[in-house]
Scaffold this active site. Structure first.
Site, mmCIF file in Angstrom:
data_model
loop_
_atom_site.group_PDB
_atom_site.id
_atom_site.type_symbol
_atom_site.label_atom_id
_atom_site.label_comp_id
_atom_site.label_asym_id
_atom_site.label_seq_id
_atom_site.Cartn_x
_atom_site.Cartn_y
_atom_site.Cartn_z
ATOM 1 N N THR A 140 21.267 -54.897 110.868
ATOM 2 C CA THR A 140 21.922 -54.143 109.795
ATOM 3 C C THR A 140 23.175 -54.854 109.275
ATOM 4 O O THR A 140 23.868 -55.532 110.020
ATOM 5 C CB THR A 140 22.289 -52.741 110.338
ATOM 6 O OG1 THR A 140 21.085 -52.127 110.781
ATOM 7 C CG2 THR A 140 22.953 -51.869 109.297
ATOM 8 N N GLU A 141 23.426 -54.662 107.968
ATOM 9 C CA GLU A 141 24.624 -55.242 107.333
ATOM 10 C C GLU A 141 25.293 -54.173 106.477
ATOM 11 O O GLU A 141 24.677 -53.143 106.176
ATOM 12 C CB GLU A 141 24.200 -56.421 106.449
ATOM 13 C CG GLU A 141 23.577 -57.550 107.234
ATOM 14 C CD GLU A 141 23.303 -58.782 106.388
ATOM 15 O OE1 GLU A 141 23.549 -58.748 105.156
ATOM 16 O OE2 GLU A 141 22.857 -59.786 106.976
ATOM 17 N N GLY B 94 20.643 -51.667 105.249
ATOM 18 C CA GLY B 94 20.331 -50.924 106.474
ATOM 19 C C GLY B 94 18.839 -50.697 106.514
ATOM 20 O O GLY B 94 18.098 -51.418 107.182
ATOM 21 N N SER B 95 18.403 -49.707 105.735
ATOM 22 C CA SER B 95 16.964 -49.426 105.660
ATOM 23 C C SER B 95 16.214 -50.608 105.043
ATOM 24 O O SER B 95 15.132 -50.989 105.487
ATOM 25 C CB SER B 95 16.721 -48.169 104.824
ATOM 26 O OG SER B 95 17.227 -47.045 105.501
ATOM 27 N N GLN C 197 23.093 -21.810 118.649
ATOM 28 C CA GLN C 197 22.904 -20.417 118.211
ATOM 29 C C GLN C 197 22.817 -19.467 119.412
ATOM 30 O O GLN C 197 23.376 -18.376 119.386
ATOM 31 C CB GLN C 197 21.618 -20.344 117.357
ATOM 32 C CG GLN C 197 21.510 -19.132 116.479
ATOM 33 C CD GLN C 197 22.545 -19.135 115.354
ATOM 34 O OE1 GLN C 197 23.153 -20.163 115.066
ATOM 35 N NE2 GLN C 197 22.764 -17.982 114.762
ATOM 36 N N ILE C 198 22.120 -19.893 120.442
ATOM 37 C CA ILE C 198 21.992 -19.058 121.644
ATOM 38 C C ILE C 198 23.381 -18.869 122.279
ATOM 39 O O ILE C 198 23.736 -17.780 122.722
ATOM 40 C CB ILE C 198 20.998 -19.696 122.648
ATOM 41 C CG1 ILE C 198 19.571 -19.603 122.085
ATOM 42 C CG2 ILE C 198 21.097 -19.041 124.025
ATOM 43 C CD1 ILE C 198 18.535 -20.428 122.842
ATOM 44 N N GLY D 264 26.045 -18.768 120.709
ATOM 45 C CA GLY D 264 26.858 -17.951 119.804
ATOM 46 C C GLY D 264 28.210 -18.614 119.555
ATOM 47 O O GLY D 264 28.296 -19.833 119.431
ATOM 48 N N GLY D 265 29.293 -17.804 119.552
ATOM 49 C CA GLY D 265 30.642 -18.336 119.293
ATOM 50 C C GLY D 265 30.978 -19.460 120.256
ATOM 51 O O GLY D 265 31.605 -20.465 119.877
ATOM 52 N N GLU E 117 17.577 -46.872 114.412
ATOM 53 C CA GLU E 117 16.261 -47.500 114.610
ATOM 54 C C GLU E 117 15.275 -47.066 113.522
ATOM 55 O O GLU E 117 14.074 -46.978 113.747
ATOM 56 C CB GLU E 117 15.686 -47.174 115.998
ATOM 57 C CG GLU E 117 16.698 -47.233 117.099
ATOM 58 C CD GLU E 117 16.589 -48.442 118.010
ATOM 59 O OE1 GLU E 117 17.613 -48.821 118.550
ATOM 60 O OE2 GLU E 117 15.497 -48.996 118.151
#
Ligand code: COS
Length: 394
Positions: free
Chosen positions: A133-134, A138-139, A346-347, A349-350, A373
């Site tokens: 990568t540069e 990238g892609s 989510q389970i 919660g806060g 990757e």
């Protein structure tokens, strides 16, 4: 002894491999997970853990026996990476470039002399990085701008490589550079070079600060008239760099599929435990069907990923090219992991939003799996290309 490169590693015998996995699981739970806090604080794998990795032979799992490694076949190597990836991503990250992309590149693309020079050192824990990568590519990896120009018995390299995993720790970097100004068919303008990080003209940038995956480091590799011997051209032939990169990425993508699956399982185990302990409306929240639905969807998706990985790696063990299967598994498992860590927040919660609990760390760490990757969108291109080829449309 010279090696027949057309043959994949024969693999460890099954009984020894199962014993190895049992020891590995114990080590992951007794050593890696308790060391996570320190790893995050230091922002690197602590030295004692790194030494244990070397002592356990983990840096040589994919290296053929003839060069001092365990010679694991793909299914064994990927299962090993999966077990390690139940712990924080930093541990797999330190190992994975060596045993995945760099070892693959040397074994499949290196000369015998290059293998003899580098493979035993890598087994002993010398860190190598892989620089494709540069800043501007990238892609579109074949669009790279780093140049390598032949000058007598040397090549002179100029350019910047970006987001290079383990660059701050590396003694050697496999650098992809263009040996032709013009783009050539099948990306034949790309060549691969073995660049020691102490070569004149090579500088490693400051490690980048990231959203997650603390302990895994990335940095720029800057090449300013970096001079390396022509003997460091991988395979001794120009124009094979892109093929080597893509072959190495097939392995890398299976490895990301495995670590996404393991990390999803880690998050789900945490979410399940929290759900059985946390009470609301006078009972543990695990008794509520809407919580159970999130747990069940996550379990089913993890199982699906495991099946994909088993199938793809079994094919790879036969020596078949698995670009499409690796892309499917990487895409599905990394997206799946994103959904699972989101449900786990989510389970919680806060509490899921607080640094005091681990759910938010899982959430941040997992985000990268869908990007590196090859992004999900790149995997889609790889999969569609194969489909169109099979349909005779390409
Ligand atoms: N194994 C062996 N040879 C391969 C190969 C593989 N997995 N993939 C490509 N090649 C060779 C082949 O010779 C191929 O030509 P044919 O398929 O016609 O034989 C040639 O390389 C060119 O490949 P391709 O046509 O796929 O090249 P593209 O320029 O179309 O590649 C994508 C496009 C986008 C797929 C590629 O650039 C890519 O994967 N980009 C993402 C890179 C990435 O993942 N970067 C992130 C991290 S890098 S550490």
């Amino acid at each position: 002894m010279a090696r027949d490169d057309t043959q994949p590693n024969p693999g460890m015998d099954e009984e020894s491999f199962q014993t190895f996995l049992e020891q590995l699981d114990r080590w992951v739970r007794e050593r890696l997970i308790p060391a996570e806090t320190k790893t995050i604080e230091l922002n690197r794998v602590p030295d004692d853990i790194r030494q244990e990795m070397i002592d356990m032979g983990l840096f040589g799992i994919t290296t053929p026996e003839a060069y001092g490694g365990a010679g694991m076949k793909t299914s064994q190597y990927i299962e090993t990476m999966k077990r390690i990836s139940y712990a924080a991503p930093a541990y797999r990250s330190l190992l994975s470039i060596n045993v995945g992309m760099v070892t693959t590149a040397l074994v499949k693309g290196g000369t015998e002399e290059q293998r003899r020079t580098w493979l035993p050192r890598l087994v002993e824990g010398t860190i190598a990085a892989f620089a494709l990568t540069e800043p501007g590519s990238g892609s579109d990896s074949a669009g790279l701008q780093t140049t390598a120009v032949r000058d007598g018995d040397d090549y002179v390299l100029n350019g910047t490589k970006r987001y290079i995993t383990n660059a701050p720790f590396a003694d050697m970097v496999i650098v992809m550079a263009r040996t032709s100004k013009e783009n050539l068919p099948k990306n034949g303008h790309v060549s691969a070079f073995l660049v020691p990080t102490d070569a004149p003209g090579v500088t490693i940038g400051k490690p980048d600060e990231k959203m997650g995956q603390s302990g895994a480091q990335i940095a720029d590799v800057i090449l300013e008239d970096a001079r390396i011997p022509a003997a460091n051209l991988l395979g001794g032939v120009e124009g094979r760099g892109f093929m080597v990169a893509m072959q190495s990425l097939d392995n890398g993508r299976l490895s990301i599929a495995a670590c996404s699956t393991a990390y999803a399982q880690r998050a789900l185990d945490s979410g399940l435990k929290y759900a059985t302990e946390r009470k609301a409306f006078g009972e543990p929240i695990s008794g509520f069907q809407l919580i159970q639905a999130m747990l069940a969807d996550s379990k089913a998706e993890i199982y699906a990923s495991e099946c994909m990985i088993k199938d793809a790696t079994a094919k790879a063990d036969t020596g078949a090219r698995v670009s499409m299967e690796a892309a499917c598994a990487k895409m599905f498992a990394s997206e799946m992991c994103g959904r699972v860590v989101d449900r786990v927040v989510q389970i919680y919660g806060g509490a899921g939003y607080l640094k005091e609990y681990e759910a938010e760390r899982f959430f941040r760490d997992a985000r990268l799996y869908r990007i590196y990757e090859g992004t999900t969108q790149i995997q889609q291109l790889v999969i569609a290309k194969q489909m169109l080829r099979e349909a005779g449309a390409l």
